[in-house]
Enzyme design. Structure first.
Site, PDB file in Angstrom:
ATOM      1  CG  MET A 184      22.611  40.534  76.885  1.00 44.18           C
ATOM      2  SD  MET A 184      22.418  41.698  76.327  1.00 44.18           S
ATOM      3  CE  MET A 184      23.838  41.878  75.569  1.00 44.18           C
ATOM      4  CG  HIS A 185      24.733  43.487  81.225  1.00 42.66           C
ATOM      5  ND1 HIS A 185      25.779  43.637  79.615  1.00 42.66           N
ATOM      6  CD2 HIS A 185      23.512  44.230  80.240  1.00 42.66           C
ATOM      7  CE1 HIS A 185      24.603  44.116  78.755  1.00 42.66           C
ATOM      8  NE2 HIS A 185      23.053  44.345  79.151  1.00 42.66           N
ATOM      9  CG  ASP A 209      18.608  38.378  76.904  1.00 43.56           C
ATOM     10  OD1 ASP A 209      19.366  39.506  76.829  1.00 43.56           O
ATOM     11  OD2 ASP A 209      18.080  38.745  77.415  1.00 43.56           O
TER      12      ASP A 209
END
Length: 499
Positions: free
Chosen positions: A81-82, A240
């Site tokens: 992520m991110h 995820d």
């Protein structure tokens, strides 16, 4: 035979898994890569290397299993992520991806949060900016790399880049986009008022789809590189954490997941868009409209044990470390480890936080260091578990996943420190399986996510109950663990000013 392919673009490796529609795994392939830490507080990876590794992994999987690519009914994706992947007009990365452990954007985080507060956007974004989030990294580019920033045509999240290389379609989806902080998490769309208030062109944000949407089909070029059959449907997939939840069968409220990967997360699915008003946790979109996940995120879970393995003990593999752990009593004979090697998110949201051992004496050996790191990681996860309770979310049962579900030492430690029974599923690659289930639902093989989970996911018969003697000991040390950060917070801040 109808097959489903799940691809998980992790922080340390990419995995590809083939399963049939009943959840029987035909095979899995994996390729590792590293994080580029070229400067203090930086964490980058090459999107091109991601794709090359993913393509090789898919081809190896097909070769190893002997599966006919034409039998694959759908492809689903999961990813770290991110991170920020900035692309030019030709779809090429303008610089390496800035990924989630990155800490360079402290000043930009303050700017974003000031704007959010002034515009009263908390009820929409449901998250405060943190270093390593895509919007903060994009602002850092704007201020520090003007030439590269000027070349940006679109930005995507990490696994979106793999989907783009498979299908030629640039898009994101709600679960990952909500982890960028440039997103209206309640309304499941980009937060254009926030984006524009930061002097960023809204046009660089791609269309935002839903996890179950079919994003496109495998192109001829992608088929040549991967061995997949041209025209195979590719379903959006998700972050995820969302895909791990699906792979664990957590698609309805009532269970809490404890994931120990490179980072760590304690998360619960909720049907109401709640968030922590003190910003110690994050709330992201979940698998379908009307569902969210609230989670605590730790930056240094498996990462901390990997650091100890490679940089201190130089051990060959993690099994050696787990064997060492088994020879040390609970509590590590008084050694505590604060695992903040890359700063920390939940509950401190402090990029200046640092790691350290405390309580060591001449009697302690390397085995104690290993067990202290394992325990320190789980203490940090307990911080998140307690915050969920403060939000009124029951956590009577915990499903463990990731590396923390692969050894009895990790599992018993979680049961003892959490004070709750800990379960695992028979699925061992939860994010890949979750992505495959989403693919199967998106293409119509399963009538719902729940049906897919019922067919593909089952709990192991064995589970781990808390040992009362260990639990009392860990309660004591957990209190000391919390004090370690509180008493050293100012020291950490002063330390990082000069290092």
């Amino acid at each position: 035979m109808s097959l489903l392919l799940g691809i998980d673009l992790g922080t340390s490796s990419v995995k590809a898994l083939l399963m049939d529609i009943d959840g029987r795994m035909l095979g899995i392939a994996q390729e590792h890569y590293d994080i580029d830490v070229s400067r203090n507080d930086w964490a980058e990876q090459s999107p091109e290397k991601w794709w090359a590794a993913a393509a090789r992994t898919i081809r190896k999987l097909l070769t190893d299993t002997g599966a006919d690519p034409r039998s694959i009914r759908g492809v689903g994706l999961s990813g770290q992520m991110h991170g920020l992947v900035a692309l030019d007009a030709a779809g090429r990365p303008v610089r390496p991806a800035i990924i989630w452990p990155d800490q360079r954007s402290k000043r930009q985080v303050d700017r974003i949060n000031d704007v959010m507060e002034r515009m009263s956007l908390a009820g929409e974004t449901m998250n405060k900016a943190s270093t390593g989030f895509a919007l903060a990294s994009l602002l850092w580019m704007q201020e520090n790399e003007p030439e590269q920033y000027a070349a940006v045509h679109k930005i995507v999240l990490p696994k979106d880049y793999i989907r783009y290389k498979l299908t030629g379609r640039l898009a994101s989806e709600a679960t990952d986009a909500s982890g960028s902080v440039a997103f209206n998490t309640r309304g499941r769309q980009w937060s254009y008022p926030l984006i524009e208030a930061l002097d960023i062109a809204g046009t660089i944000f791609p269309e935002c789809l839903e996890p179950l949407d079919i994003a496109g089909e495998v192109t001829t070029e992608a088929a040549r590189e991967t061995g997949l059959y041209p025209g195979t449907p590719v379903v959006c997939g998700g972050s995820d954490q969302c895909m791990q939840a699906v792979g664990n069968g957590v698609v309805e409220p009532g269970w809490v997941t404890s994931n120990i990967g490179t980072g760590g997360q304690v998360a619960a699915m909720v049907s109401n868009p709640i968030y922590d008003p003190q910003w110690r946790m994050n709330t992201f979109c979940h698998i379908f409209p009307g569902s969210w996940v609230i989670q605590g995120s730790n930056l240094n879970s498996g990462l901390a044990l990997k650091w100890l393995k490679e940089n201190v003990l130089q051990a060959a593999d993690f099994n050696i470390l787990m064997e060492m752990c088994s020879h040390v009593d609970a509590g590590s004979e008084g050694v505590l480890f604060l695992p903040y090697l890359a700063g920390e998110r939940t509950p401190h949201m402090d990029p200046a936080a640092r790691a350290g051992f405390l309580g060591m004496t001449l009697k302690h050996r390397k085995e104690h260091l290993v067990r202290a790191v394992v325990e320190g990681v789980v203490y940090a996860l307990r911080d998140s578990m307690e915050l969920l309770g403060q939000q009124g979310i029951a956590a009577d049962k915990v499903i463990a996943s990731g590396g923390g579900a692969k050894h009895s030492v990790w599992l018993q430690c979680q049961a003892d420190i959490f004070g709750k029974p800990v379960y695992t599923t028979k699925v061992k690659e939860e994010a890949c399986v979750g992505a495959a289930i989403v693919a199967g639902t998106g293409v119509g093989i399963y009538r719902s996510i729940s049906e897919g989970c019922n067919q593909a996911v089952a709990l192991e018969e064995r589970y781990y109950e808390p040992d009362q003697r260990h639990q009392e000991l860990y309660d004591h040390y957990y209190g000391l663990f919390k004090q370690l950060y509180i008493r050293n917070k100012e020291l950490f801040t002063n330390w990082t000013k000069n290092h």
